[in-house]
Design a protein around this motif. Structure first.
Motif, PDB file in Angstrom:
ATOM      1  N   TYR A 169      13.135 -32.759  -4.229  1.00 30.41           N
ATOM      2  CA  TYR A 169      13.344 -33.504  -2.986  1.00 30.41           C
ATOM      3  C   TYR A 169      12.149 -33.351  -2.045  1.00 30.41           C
ATOM      4  CZ  TYR A 169      18.257 -34.335  -4.105  1.00 30.41           C
ATOM      5  OH  TYR A 169      19.421 -34.766  -4.688  1.00 30.41           O
ATOM      6  N   ASN A 170      11.754 -34.458  -1.439  1.00 30.97           N
ATOM      7  CA  ASN A 170      10.660 -34.484  -0.459  1.00 30.97           C
ATOM      8  C   ASN A 170      10.913 -35.621   0.527  1.00 30.97           C
ATOM      9  OD1 ASN A 170       9.365 -33.939  -3.377  1.00 30.97           O
ATOM     10  ND2 ASN A 170       8.307 -32.649  -1.893  1.00 30.97           N
ATOM     11  N   ASN A 171      10.024 -35.736   1.513  1.00 32.77           N
ATOM     12  CA  ASN A 171      10.020 -36.930   2.361  1.00 32.77           C
ATOM     13  C   ASN A 171       8.670 -37.619   2.201  1.00 32.77           C
ATOM     14  OD1 ASN A 171       9.310 -34.445   3.749  1.00 32.77           O
ATOM     15  ND2 ASN A 171       9.232 -35.558   5.680  1.00 32.77           N
ATOM     16  N   PRO A 172       8.564 -38.544   1.223  1.00 32.16           N
ATOM     17  CA  PRO A 172       7.286 -39.183   0.877  1.00 32.16           C
ATOM     18  C   PRO A 172       6.595 -39.803   2.089  1.00 32.16           C
ATOM     19  CG  PRO A 172       8.961 -39.745  -0.727  1.00 32.16           C
ATOM     20  CD  PRO A 172       9.667 -39.046   0.392  1.00 32.16           C
ATOM     21  N   THR A 173       5.255 -39.707   2.087  1.00 34.92           N
ATOM     22  CA  THR A 173       4.456 -40.030   3.271  1.00 34.92           C
ATOM     23  C   THR A 173       3.470 -41.153   2.970  1.00 34.92           C
ATOM     24  OG1 THR A 173       4.557 -37.658   3.800  1.00 34.92           O
ATOM     25  CG2 THR A 173       3.014 -39.019   5.074  1.00 34.92           C
ATOM     26  N   LEU A 174       3.593 -42.255   3.684  1.00 37.06           N
ATOM     27  CA  LEU A 174       2.603 -43.321   3.566  1.00 37.06           C
ATOM     28  C   LEU A 174       1.291 -42.856   4.173  1.00 37.06           C
ATOM     29  CD1 LEU A 174       2.009 -46.319   2.796  1.00 37.06           C
ATOM     30  CD2 LEU A 174       2.568 -46.882   5.171  1.00 37.06           C
ATOM     31  N   ALA A 175       0.205 -42.960   3.423  1.00 37.02           N
ATOM     32  CA  ALA A 175      -1.084 -42.447   3.881  1.00 37.02           C
ATOM     33  C   ALA A 175      -1.522 -43.102   5.193  1.00 37.02           C
ATOM     34  CB  ALA A 175      -2.146 -42.643   2.799  1.00 37.02           C
ATOM     35  N   ASP A 176      -1.235 -44.380   5.367  1.00 35.80           N
ATOM     36  CA  ASP A 176      -1.577 -45.080   6.612  1.00 35.80           C
ATOM     37  C   ASP A 176      -0.881 -44.439   7.801  1.00 35.80           C
ATOM     38  OD1 ASP A 176      -1.226 -46.841   4.172  1.00 35.80           O
ATOM     39  OD2 ASP A 176      -2.422 -48.210   5.397  1.00 35.80           O
ATOM     40  N   ASN A 177       0.391 -44.097   7.621  1.00 36.53           N
ATOM     41  CA  ASN A 177       1.191 -43.480   8.670  1.00 36.53           C
ATOM     42  C   ASN A 177       0.619 -42.121   9.063  1.00 36.53           C
ATOM     43  OD1 ASN A 177       4.754 -42.595   8.929  1.00 36.53           O
ATOM     44  ND2 ASN A 177       3.403 -43.424  10.474  1.00 36.53           N
ATOM     45  N   LEU A 178       0.228 -41.333   8.040  1.00 37.91           N
ATOM     46  CA  LEU A 178      -0.350 -40.019   8.294  1.00 37.91           C
ATOM     47  C   LEU A 178      -1.712 -40.137   8.977  1.00 37.91           C
ATOM     48  CD1 LEU A 178      -0.384 -36.950   8.017  1.00 37.91           C
ATOM     49  CD2 LEU A 178      -1.241 -37.237   5.684  1.00 37.91           C
ATOM     50  N   ALA A 179      -2.534 -41.068   8.533  1.00 41.43           N
ATOM     51  CA  ALA A 179      -3.854 -41.253   9.143  1.00 41.43           C
ATOM     52  C   ALA A 179      -3.728 -41.632  10.613  1.00 41.43           C
ATOM     53  CB  ALA A 179      -4.633 -42.340   8.389  1.00 41.43           C
ATOM     54  N   GLU A 180      -2.766 -42.486  10.931  1.00 41.18           N
ATOM     55  CA  GLU A 180      -2.546 -42.878  12.328  1.00 41.18           C
ATOM     56  C   GLU A 180      -2.097 -41.674  13.157  1.00 41.18           C
ATOM     57  OE1 GLU A 180      -0.297 -46.430  14.845  1.00 41.18           O
ATOM     58  OE2 GLU A 180       0.115 -46.178  12.704  1.00 41.18           O
ATOM     59  N   ALA A 181      -1.252 -40.833  12.562  1.00 41.30           N
ATOM     60  CA  ALA A 181      -0.792 -39.632  13.267  1.00 41.30           C
ATOM     61  C   ALA A 181      -1.948 -38.666  13.523  1.00 41.30           C
ATOM     62  CB  ALA A 181       0.304 -38.936  12.452  1.00 41.30           C
ATOM     63  N   ILE A 182      -2.826 -38.499  12.538  1.00 47.35           N
ATOM     64  CA  ILE A 182      -3.981 -37.607  12.711  1.00 47.35           C
ATOM     65  C   ILE A 182      -4.907 -38.144  13.803  1.00 47.35           C
ATOM     66  CG2 ILE A 182      -6.080 -36.732  11.587  1.00 47.35           C
ATOM     67  CD1 ILE A 182      -4.411 -36.621   8.974  1.00 47.35           C
ATOM     68  N   ALA A 183      -5.132 -39.445  13.803  1.00 47.54           N
ATOM     69  CA  ALA A 183      -5.960 -40.054  14.851  1.00 47.54           C
ATOM     70  C   ALA A 183      -5.369 -39.781  16.228  1.00 47.54           C
ATOM     71  CB  ALA A 183      -6.083 -41.562  14.603  1.00 47.54           C
ATOM     72  N   GLU A 184      -4.046 -39.841  16.331  1.00 49.80           N
ATOM     73  CA  GLU A 184      -3.406 -39.580  17.623  1.00 49.80           C
ATOM     74  C   GLU A 184      -3.491 -38.102  17.987  1.00 49.80           C
ATOM     75  OE1 GLU A 184       0.785 -40.238  20.039  1.00 49.80           O
ATOM     76  OE2 GLU A 184       0.595 -41.054  18.015  1.00 49.80           O
ATOM     77  N   LEU A 185      -3.340 -37.212  17.003  1.00 50.36           N
ATOM     78  CA  LEU A 185      -3.471 -35.770  17.270  1.00 50.36           C
ATOM     79  C   LEU A 185      -4.854 -35.452  17.841  1.00 50.36           C
ATOM     80  CD1 LEU A 185      -1.756 -34.339  14.072  1.00 50.36           C
ATOM     81  CD2 LEU A 185      -0.944 -34.033  16.422  1.00 50.36           C
ATOM     82  N   ILE A 186      -5.871 -36.117  17.318  1.00 43.57           N
ATOM     83  CA  ILE A 186      -7.224 -35.937  17.848  1.00 43.57           C
ATOM     84  C   ILE A 186      -7.303 -36.439  19.289  1.00 43.57           C
ATOM     85  CG2 ILE A 186      -9.614 -36.754  17.647  1.00 43.57           C
ATOM     86  CD1 ILE A 186      -9.230 -36.694  14.599  1.00 43.57           C
ATOM     87  N   SER A 187      -6.694 -37.587  19.544  1.00 45.50           N
ATOM     88  CA  SER A 187      -6.814 -38.205  20.872  1.00 45.50           C
ATOM     89  C   SER A 187      -6.103 -37.400  21.956  1.00 45.50           C
ATOM     90  CB  SER A 187      -6.254 -39.645  20.836  1.00 45.50           C
ATOM     91  OG  SER A 187      -4.838 -39.640  20.719  1.00 45.50           O
ATOM     92  N   ILE A 188      -5.041 -36.663  21.590  1.00 44.21           N
ATOM     93  CA  ILE A 188      -4.306 -35.887  22.601  1.00 44.21           C
ATOM     94  C   ILE A 188      -4.765 -34.427  22.645  1.00 44.21           C
ATOM     95  CG2 ILE A 188      -2.288 -37.384  22.412  1.00 44.21           C
ATOM     96  CD1 ILE A 188      -0.884 -35.150  20.826  1.00 44.21           C
ATOM     97  N   ASP A 189      -5.792 -34.108  21.854  1.00 43.79           N
ATOM     98  CA  ASP A 189      -6.368 -32.754  21.829  1.00 43.79           C
ATOM     99  C   ASP A 189      -5.337 -31.700  21.420  1.00 43.79           C
ATOM    100  OD1 ASP A 189      -8.510 -30.995  22.011  1.00 43.79           O
ATOM    101  OD2 ASP A 189      -8.064 -30.452  24.076  1.00 43.79           O
ATOM    102  N   PHE A 190      -4.537 -32.025  20.415  1.00 41.73           N
ATOM    103  CA  PHE A 190      -3.568 -31.059  19.884  1.00 41.73           C
ATOM    104  C   PHE A 190      -4.299 -29.923  19.179  1.00 41.73           C
ATOM    105  CE2 PHE A 190      -1.071 -29.413  16.340  1.00 41.73           C
ATOM    106  CZ  PHE A 190       0.103 -29.028  16.979  1.00 41.73           C
ATOM    107  N   ARG A 191      -3.762 -28.725  19.269  1.00 43.09           N
ATOM    108  CA  ARG A 191      -4.279 -27.572  18.526  1.00 43.09           C
ATOM    109  C   ARG A 191      -3.116 -26.810  17.906  1.00 43.09           C
ATOM    110  NH1 ARG A 191      -9.411 -25.167  22.002  1.00 43.09           N
ATOM    111  NH2 ARG A 191     -10.173 -27.193  22.725  1.00 43.09           N
ATOM    112  N   GLY A 192      -3.319 -26.346  16.663  1.00 45.29           N
ATOM    113  CA  GLY A 192      -2.292 -25.557  16.005  1.00 45.29           C
ATOM    114  C   GLY A 192      -1.822 -26.188  14.709  1.00 45.29           C
ATOM    115  N   VAL A 193      -0.592 -25.835  14.310  1.00 46.75           N
ATOM    116  CA  VAL A 193      -0.002 -26.288  13.043  1.00 46.75           C
ATOM    117  C   VAL A 193       1.063 -27.335  13.327  1.00 46.75           C
ATOM    118  CG1 VAL A 193       1.260 -25.584  10.970  1.00 46.75           C
ATOM    119  CG2 VAL A 193      -0.406 -24.015  12.020  1.00 46.75           C
TER     120      VAL A 193
END
Length: 301
Positions: A195-219
């Motif tokens: 069992y997993n929760n499959p991840t669309l690469a586009d969705n993950l890339a958009e999330a990473i771009a947003e994490l960069i934009s909000i200056d998130f740090r950590g896990v």
């Protein structure tokens, strides 16, 4: 405009990150191919092996990125068991090289990690759950996390699972494999107990771009919205693409006799990401519809 370097840029997630981050940023790609495969994006590109400290240090010194996203890695879990030296060199030592290259500067390192650092006893897993990898792939990825957390202050570790999507000249992912077998009219055994929760690469890339934009740090964890078995995922693939789902045959993991142990109830909880990000996890069917549209567009082009 930010200057962003992406190692492993020729892979599935790397290509999606190039797509999302090229808008308004200066993107530099590092990988082992002679050139970046997707000709729609004219990015700076250089052949760089992260397992070679001299190469990555020289590239970082030359381009001076503000962010370094590491998508490079050996992700075939059975190969990691068979070729532990190579897995260590890239997944573990390669990240140590990135940390060293970033250590004396203000570069933020964004590392992609995995639910395989957990044992799969009681997934999906949160950021606070205790890692306990079953196989060597998970061990190398956990070691990489430890190095980053011990040596750097300016980092993001993004754990995800079962990436799928389209791209140019890529190694086949689970969706490709299922589509290929069914289109050939061949039956395919798919496990009912992983069992997993499959991840669309586009969705993950958009999330990473947003994490960069909000200056998130950590896990942080980011995956798909739906938690389901590989068997149910395969059935959904067939249904969205209007293919014969009867060719998908249920099987248990132990019957496959695979070299590497798999966490049976893996996956990642996304509560933290959903609280801080506008980018929300996509359902399996929404993700697969996007893949279907992208494949159809590629056929037209």
């Amino acid at each position: 405009m930010s200057k962003i370097a992406i190692t492993g840029c020729c892979g599935l997630l790397g290509q999606k990150l190039v797509r999302f981050l090229s808008k308004g940023n200066d993107v530099i790609g590092f990988d082992l191919l002679d050139e970046f495969p997707d000709k729609k994006y004219d990015i700076k590109y250089e052949l760089v092996d992260i397992a070679e400290l001299g190469q990555i240090a020289a590239a970082v010194k030359e381009y001076k990125p503000e962010y370094l996203i590491n998508c490079a890695g050996i992700t075939d879990v059975d190969s990691c068991e068979k070729q532990k030296g190579l897995a260590y060199m890239v997944n573990d030592n390669g990240v140590q090289n990135l940390v060293e290259a970033c250590g004396d500067s203000s570069i933020k390192l964004i590392q992609l990690s995995t639910d395989y650092i957990f044992d799969g006893e009681n997934g999906p897993f949160s950021e606070e759950d205790k890692p306990n990898p079953l196989g060597y792939y998970g061990i190398t990825k956990l070691n990489a996390e430890k190095v980053i957390r011990n040596e750097l202050k300016n980092y993001i570790i993004v754990r995800t699972n079962v990436l799928y999507g389209t791209g140019v000249d890529l190694r086949k992912n689970f969706v490709d494999w299922v589509l290929g077998k069914i289109q050939e009219g061949k039956s395919l055994p798919v496990v009912t107990d992983q069992y997993n929760n499959p991840t669309l690469a586009d969705n993950l890339a958009e999330a990473i771009a947003e994490l960069i934009s909000i200056d998130f740090r950590g896990v942080i964890h980011f995956g798909g919205k739906d938690y389901l078995s590989r068997y149910k995922f395969a059935k959904a693939i067939a249904e969205v693409f209007s293919l014969n789902a009867d060719l998908i045959q249920p099987i248990l993991t132990e019957e496959l006799k695979q070299r590497a142990l798999r966490p049976l109830r893996g996956g990642v909880k996304t509560d933290k990401a959903e609280k801080i990000l506008k980018t929300k996890p996509l359902s399996v069917r929404d993700g697969l519809r996007i893949v279907k549209e992208q494949i159809e567009l590629e056929l037209v082009d």
